[in-house]
Design a protein around this motif. Sequence first.
Motif, PDB file in Angstrom:
ATOM      1  N   GLN A 132       1.225  -1.268  -0.135  1.00 11.47           N
ATOM      2  CA  GLN A 132       0.599  -0.635  -0.231  1.00 11.47           C
ATOM      3  C   GLN A 132       0.961   1.014  -0.318  1.00 11.47           C
ATOM      4  O   GLN A 132       0.540   2.322  -0.826  1.00 11.47           O
ATOM      5  CB  GLN A 132      -0.811   0.092   1.299  1.00 11.47           C
ATOM      6  N   VAL A 133       1.945   1.202   0.664  1.00 10.66           N
ATOM      7  CA  VAL A 133       3.018   2.176   0.914  1.00 10.66           C
ATOM      8  C   VAL A 133       3.053   2.389   0.154  1.00 10.66           C
ATOM      9  O   VAL A 133       4.066   3.573  -0.566  1.00 10.66           O
ATOM     10  CB  VAL A 133       3.626   1.398   1.765  1.00 10.66           C
ATOM     11  N   LEU A 134       4.248   2.010  -0.826  1.00  8.56           N
ATOM     12  CA  LEU A 134       4.548   1.351  -2.771  1.00  8.56           C
ATOM     13  C   LEU A 134       3.948   2.256  -3.385  1.00  8.56           C
ATOM     14  O   LEU A 134       4.286   3.156  -4.522  1.00  8.56           O
ATOM     15  CB  LEU A 134       5.149   0.312  -3.049  1.00  8.56           C
ATOM     16  N   ALA A 135       2.055   2.037  -3.409  1.00  7.19           N
ATOM     17  CA  ALA A 135       1.551   2.107  -4.051  1.00  7.19           C
ATOM     18  C   ALA A 135       1.037   3.793  -4.516  1.00  7.19           C
ATOM     19  O   ALA A 135       1.020   4.675  -5.163  1.00  7.19           O
ATOM     20  CB  ALA A 135       0.407   2.013  -4.133  1.00  7.19           C
ATOM     21  N   ALA A 136       1.089   4.593  -2.743  1.00  4.22           N
ATOM     22  CA  ALA A 136       0.690   5.232  -2.214  1.00  4.22           C
ATOM     23  C   ALA A 136       1.708   6.432  -2.776  1.00  4.22           C
ATOM     24  O   ALA A 136       1.880   7.891  -3.362  1.00  4.22           O
ATOM     25  CB  ALA A 136       0.566   5.571  -0.716  1.00  4.22           C
ATOM     26  N   LEU A 137       2.772   5.757  -2.663  1.00  2.00           N
ATOM     27  CA  LEU A 137       4.765   6.642  -3.443  1.00  2.00           C
ATOM     28  C   LEU A 137       4.300   7.094  -4.816  1.00  2.00           C
ATOM     29  O   LEU A 137       4.733   7.696  -5.529  1.00  2.00           O
ATOM     30  CB  LEU A 137       5.605   5.669  -2.691  1.00  2.00           C
ATOM     31  N   ALA A 138       3.640   6.185  -5.155  1.00  2.00           N
ATOM     32  CA  ALA A 138       4.212   6.020  -6.779  1.00  2.00           C
ATOM     33  C   ALA A 138       2.677   7.189  -7.267  1.00  2.00           C
ATOM     34  O   ALA A 138       3.439   7.765  -8.173  1.00  2.00           O
ATOM     35  CB  ALA A 138       3.871   4.272  -7.445  1.00  2.00           C
ATOM     36  N   ALA A 139       1.800   6.650  -6.410  1.00  3.55           N
ATOM     37  CA  ALA A 139       1.185   8.134  -7.113  1.00  3.55           C
ATOM     38  C   ALA A 139       1.713   9.017  -6.465  1.00  3.55           C
ATOM     39  O   ALA A 139       1.390  10.053  -8.186  1.00  3.55           O
ATOM     40  CB  ALA A 139      -0.741   7.609  -6.315  1.00  3.55           C
ATOM     41  N   ASP A 140       1.855   9.532  -6.159  1.00  2.00           N
ATOM     42  CA  ASP A 140       2.482  10.800  -5.673  1.00  2.00           C
ATOM     43  C   ASP A 140       3.429  11.113  -6.443  1.00  2.00           C
ATOM     44  O   ASP A 140       4.152  12.408  -6.565  1.00  2.00           O
ATOM     45  CB  ASP A 140       2.298  11.170  -4.252  1.00  2.00           C
ATOM     46  N   MET A 141       4.410  10.113  -7.172  1.00  2.00           N
ATOM     47  CA  MET A 141       5.164  10.474  -7.451  1.00  2.00           C
ATOM     48  C   MET A 141       4.969  11.039  -9.252  1.00  2.00           C
ATOM     49  O   MET A 141       5.691  11.997  -9.444  1.00  2.00           O
ATOM     50  CB  MET A 141       6.350   9.155  -7.721  1.00  2.00           C
ATOM     51  N   ALA A 142       3.909  10.154  -9.548  1.00  2.00           N
ATOM     52  CA  ALA A 142       3.457   9.814 -11.114  1.00  2.00           C
ATOM     53  C   ALA A 142       3.147  11.667 -11.302  1.00  2.00           C
ATOM     54  O   ALA A 142       3.438  12.141 -11.969  1.00  2.00           O
ATOM     55  CB  ALA A 142       2.793   9.169 -11.130  1.00  2.00           C
ATOM     56  N   THR A 143       2.448  11.851 -10.106  1.00  2.00           N
ATOM     57  CA  THR A 143       1.405  13.637 -10.165  1.00  2.00           C
ATOM     58  C   THR A 143       2.820  14.378 -10.271  1.00  2.00           C
ATOM     59  O   THR A 143       2.415  16.098 -10.772  1.00  2.00           O
ATOM     60  CB  THR A 143       0.896  13.947  -8.903  1.00  2.00           C
ATOM     61  N   GLY A 144       3.884  14.263 -10.098  1.00  2.00           N
ATOM     62  CA  GLY A 144       4.944  15.260 -10.179  1.00  2.00           C
ATOM     63  C   GLY A 144       4.758  16.515  -9.010  1.00  2.00           C
ATOM     64  O   GLY A 144       6.006  16.747  -9.096  1.00  2.00           O
ATOM     65  N   GLU A 145       4.140  16.115  -7.961  1.00  2.00           N
ATOM     66  CA  GLU A 145       4.339  16.327  -6.508  1.00  2.00           C
ATOM     67  C   GLU A 145       4.820  16.235  -5.260  1.00  2.00           C
ATOM     68  O   GLU A 145       5.842  16.944  -5.358  1.00  2.00           O
ATOM     69  CB  GLU A 145       3.172  16.719  -5.834  1.00  2.00           C
ATOM     70  N   LEU A 146       5.526  14.843  -5.520  1.00  2.00           N
ATOM     71  CA  LEU A 146       6.889  14.440  -4.599  1.00  2.00           C
ATOM     72  C   LEU A 146       7.573  15.283  -5.575  1.00  2.00           C
ATOM     73  O   LEU A 146       8.563  15.509  -4.676  1.00  2.00           O
ATOM     74  CB  LEU A 146       6.764  13.431  -4.436  1.00  2.00           C
ATOM     75  N   PRO A 147       7.997  15.250  -6.679  1.00  2.00           N
ATOM     76  CA  PRO A 147       9.524  14.853  -7.494  1.00  2.00           C
ATOM     77  C   PRO A 147       9.542  16.498  -6.770  1.00  2.00           C
ATOM     78  O   PRO A 147      10.679  16.932  -6.654  1.00  2.00           O
ATOM     79  CB  PRO A 147       9.193  14.142  -9.068  1.00  2.00           C
ATOM     80  N   ALA A 148       9.027  17.182  -7.290  1.00  2.00           N
ATOM     81  CA  ALA A 148       9.333  18.446  -7.163  1.00  2.00           C
ATOM     82  C   ALA A 148       9.236  18.632  -5.646  1.00  2.00           C
ATOM     83  O   ALA A 148      10.590  19.483  -5.213  1.00  2.00           O
ATOM     84  CB  ALA A 148       7.573  19.375  -7.221  1.00  2.00           C
TER      85      ALA A 148
END
Lengths: 253, 321, 257
Positions: free
Chosen positions: A36-52
């Motif tokens: 679940q954690v990795l899925a959540a991480l992947a999702a917020d990486m994909a939106t570009g929010e986390l990378p920023a």
Amino acid sequence: MRITSGTWLILGLLALWEASARLGWVDSPNWPALSQVLAALAADMATGELPARICGSLWRMGAGLAAGGLAGVLTGLAFALIPLTARLFGVVVELLRPIPVPAVIPPLVLFLGLDDPMKITVVALTVFFPVLTNTLQGVQAVEPDSIAMGRTFGIGPLRRAGFIILPAALPAILAGFRVALALALVVTVVAEMIAGEQGIGSYLVLMQFAGRAPEMYGVIVLLAALGYALNRGFVALERRLIAWWYAAGREAA
Amino acid sequence: MSLTRRTALAAALATPLAAPAFAQGALTRMRVSVIPVLDVAPLHAAIREGFFAAEGIEIDTSTTAGGATGLPGLVAGQFRVVFSNVVSIMLGVREGLDFRFVSGASRAKDSPPDILALLVRKGSGIRTGRDLEGKRLASNTRNNIVWLRGMAWVEKTGGDWRRVNTVEVPFPQMADALAGGQVDAAIFSEPFVAAALETHGDRLERIGWPMSETAPGGTNAQYVAMADDLARNGDLFDRFGRALHKGVDWVNERQGQPALLELISAFSRVPLARLQNTALPAYPKAVTSAELDEIVATMTRYGLGGRYPASASLIFRTARG
Amino acid sequence: MRFLELDEVTKEYPTRGGPPARVMDRVSLSVQEGEFLAVLGPSGCGKSTLLQMAAGLLPPTSGAVRIAGRPVNAPPPEAVYVFQQYSRSLLPWRSVRDNVAFATEHRLGRRRAREAADEPLKLVGLEGFGDHFPWQLSGGMQQRVAIARALAAEPAMLLMDEPFSAVDALTRLDLQSLVLDIWSRRRLTVMLVTHDVEEAIQLADRIIVLTNRPTTVAEEIAVALPRPRDPIATREHPRFLELRHHLLERLLARHAG
């Protein structure tokens, strides 16, 4: 790549994490499964929010590292080479050193506000002391003969500092930077948790308040990976910068 | 650069009512300290719907965990406006800080459900404040509105508030602390009530509504600014108040509608599904002398007394009904 | 002509609480231009201190040092100090060529200094080793690098501090021949400090024997052996044996006393 026993241990711990959440050994919504954690991480990486946010945090960390590191090296050089500076400022530095960084945050907020200047200063302060200590030790361990060698060829003090003392002390200075790097990431995140909307720290607070445990742990996993990658990257850089030191050590042994 | 700024300034001085003009020119940046909770929905609505931009204001929100740096940051000049709970504000006022209320933010509804709930473990036998004597009660902070309403509830249900041991536990950790037995009861604020019941519903139960049972419609939180800033820039705060109150209208017109929950979910990141079960506060525009007097009286009753200035003097014109 | 002069040079070090410790007491000596002088003394007699004062690396407490008639307050451009421990004075992060270039690059710039490094490297027999690093070379080769670096500065005089004491016996003979060869080819003036009696006789025109601390001049002897000096034949020369006998007797007697 060969899988080492250390890798197996990490894989085992991650499997234990997954199982403990799935099989209900730890029964809390605040203990989500790794998947679940990795899925959540992947999702917020994909939106570009986390990378920023990661870029923002790394920028603040880098700026603090550069400022604190430069100040540490220069102060260390000055203390080691100009005895007067050590006599004048040595006590001040020794008094400031034991103060935990979180304790100086309120006055820093008062003088520097809540934005990048405060956060970068907090990181710089954290970095300053280990770099200073190691620079001082590194410079004091420089062979007096190599400094005298510079003098006998009529090389001036500035050039001696830059071309003999600094390179000779570089292995010790870089060891200080390696310690500082690990602290810098932690402190950057802590500073970002205090206030503001930027960076990994603020994301952590937001997700905590929103009760989104998978996202929270996702960022924690990310921080662990980031810290590991930074350290590996730094070691690689170190092996390039002071290749002679590793090589000379091997030949001498 | 300086020319445009001067032009904008001249325009601002000359035509304070020609609000739409600002949308084109340079906006006045105002930094507002907030907490990521339901109470700040109108502020976010006003930002998103462009109400502030229409008044020539750009809002820069700064989230602080638990509001720890909010009021000190206001005194230090880091923020123009701070969202905070009324008890923390009044304690600052008691210490001589020149806070002025520029708008109401949230208050309890007149009857349950309200935004605070007192939860215990199922089967613990705790039902009243009397049962809580000698027990550990979690509050996110001591000496804030959550704690104050909790103490009032203990007394109203037959307990001696002095005999209850308050433990500080941040909201996100409360459910685990309660379910795990580290505390015997906890005062949750929404959306943590909904989250706790959603995830620990088999083990936790609600035994009280500390707000609506002790002070129906009682005040909870407000927006404050510094008195000298208000004196110098009254016009700016008039515009701020107008925009914020349009946000209040926007929110109140959408009570019970998906649009409101979507807005809250967007800024707070609380999952939409959980918000369906979350109790929302009432969103007032005004701050009244009566509700401040009630708070001061309640604070005095629970050991937070002192010399407080007349309530009416603390309310800026934007917060008068 | 006197190239280097030490005039009544005294060195004292402060001690905690007590009077200053005098390690050298009014030493006067001189080195003629083009001369090879050996300073011989037991270990710990202050030979290095003397040499460092001659090199301007250490100020004397009293007395004067002059090179080419000018008083020495800082390291003079005419004389270069060659250190006993090559491993400490070579820079391990620089290649052999860059170590040699280090002597001149602050004056010539990096490019010209690197070009100028080839000639002294060739002179010490290290042609083709320019791109090696010091720690890849044997001790003898490292000391050759140090000598090449000293020569790169084109000094009129070398001040050598037991430069062969850290290498094995055969390498030492080799390096001694090298130094003699360079000395005669470049018409250098050399002051060499050593505790090795044979080395002093083999190399020098004149030997100054020092006493234990506080150091004074005990004796001054002209070697008077013919040049060029073959490393084997010279050691069998009657004058060599006579001098060796005399000097060893002196040092041993002093050592025992």
